[in-house]
Design an enzyme around this catalytic site. Sequence first.
Site, mmCIF file in Angstrom:
data_model
loop_
_atom_site.group_PDB
_atom_site.id
_atom_site.type_symbol
_atom_site.label_atom_id
_atom_site.label_comp_id
_atom_site.label_asym_id
_atom_site.label_seq_id
_atom_site.Cartn_x
_atom_site.Cartn_y
_atom_site.Cartn_z
ATOM 1 N N GLU A 77 -3.119 -1.703 2.312
ATOM 2 C CA GLU A 77 -2.899 -1.747 3.755
ATOM 3 C C GLU A 77 -1.620 -2.467 4.170
ATOM 4 O OE1 GLU A 77 -5.513 -2.992 2.160
ATOM 5 O OE2 GLU A 77 -6.132 -4.953 2.913
ATOM 6 N N ASN A 78 -0.943 -3.124 3.229
ATOM 7 C CA ASN A 78 0.358 -3.687 3.582
ATOM 8 C C ASN A 78 1.444 -2.606 3.647
ATOM 9 O OD1 ASN A 78 -0.099 -3.674 0.704
ATOM 10 N ND2 ASN A 78 1.858 -4.719 0.496
#
Lengths: 217, 231
Positions: free
Chosen positions: A46-47
């Site tokens: 999710e980064n």
Amino acid sequence: MLDKEGIAKRIAKEVRDGYYVNLGIGIPTLVANYVRNDIDVEFQSENGILGMGPFPKEDEVDPDLINAGKQTITALPGSSFFDSSLSFGMIRGQHVGLTILGAMEVAQNGDIANWKIPGKLVKGMGGAMDLVGSAKNIIVAMMHTNKKGASKLLKKCQLPLTGVHCVTKIVTNMAVLDIIDDQFRIIEHAPDVSIDEIKNATEGDVVVAEDVKPMPV
Amino acid sequence: MIKKQVNSVEDALEGVQDNMTLMLGGFGLSGIPENSIAELVKRNIKGLTCISNNAGVDDFGLGLLLKKNQIKKMISSYVGENAEFERQMLSGELEVDLVPQGTLAERCRAAQNGIPAFYTPAGYGTEVAEGKEVRDFNGKPHIMEKAFEADFAFVKAWKGDVHGNLIFKGTARNFNPNMCGAAKITVAEVEEMVEPGELDPNFIHIPGIFVQRIFKGERYEKRIEKRTTRS
């Protein structure tokens, strides 16, 4: 009783061809090691990466290429990078097909607690609330009981919640359970664990599936 | 074409004052505006509210500002990995507002895009929802979250030009593009300042309109938080 690798191996069987998958920190991260190599799967971190590859070799380490656990990673051919808003758009918009994450407690109504223990230092929820708030397919990977031997599958969560009514499947060291009609339902048991042992280790209401079977290992 | 380049980090931080609210890009230590942070430390600007996904480590990133007690409040999604942070939070010196990561990103993007508020399912039924408006859409409850308001946004890009056009690299992109234009003044620091026209317009991630000042960072340590390798 399974160990963490065993839990990861069992969850890997839930990963299907064509899935985009988000893996949480801890046991979920291990799942990537056991996904069949004859199917096409992309891992999302999710980064900001889709198509995450294995850890780099020493000479491939790049500070501009990390996963959500801040570990150095690699990018597979065909991968893509994007900003945080777009990343959570993939999650909130339910484009990511499967979310696998750890938990401290799960309740029989599908509530999950995994970010905060009152009286202990709070580190933050990171992306967990966004993930459980939107994902339609969530598998929780965790030990059946905590370090003190108390059940983590409860009638009601005692810890501060991460999300409500969201968990549908749990894989523990003892069993695979789904949540239906506000009850835990045992659908598989670890090879050397009896149904009674699972029931005894589960504080919430439990039923046993008619076709309950040993976990394929 | 409008020129945004300033000659130094000193010029880039012109007007930053005590008690301001700052946005700072980066995820962990990846893609943080190292040179702007160093200048904030040097100027000893105090009472800051910092919107940043993380709070650095003890001796790098925002940890450098924490060590000198320059931060009054952190707005973040995850603040582990920092012993000085823990100490200040427990002693009450530091106020901490924890925000789900996707909501944090979207509150930046909303500010950038002129959207005052939005609804999200993240945090519904948890302490994050306390005091917030709840509304059902398609049979599912959502909570209202507001756009951030900030004085300065400090972002770090890989390449940029005098017009403020930016390209980011790898997962160092993270929150940086979402913070551009989300504050009154956006300051971009870049590893490489290229000649105008050198960046292919097809591959620009953030157009210069979202950037007020741009400069080439003097040096980048690019510290790795968790070096993990395979044999």
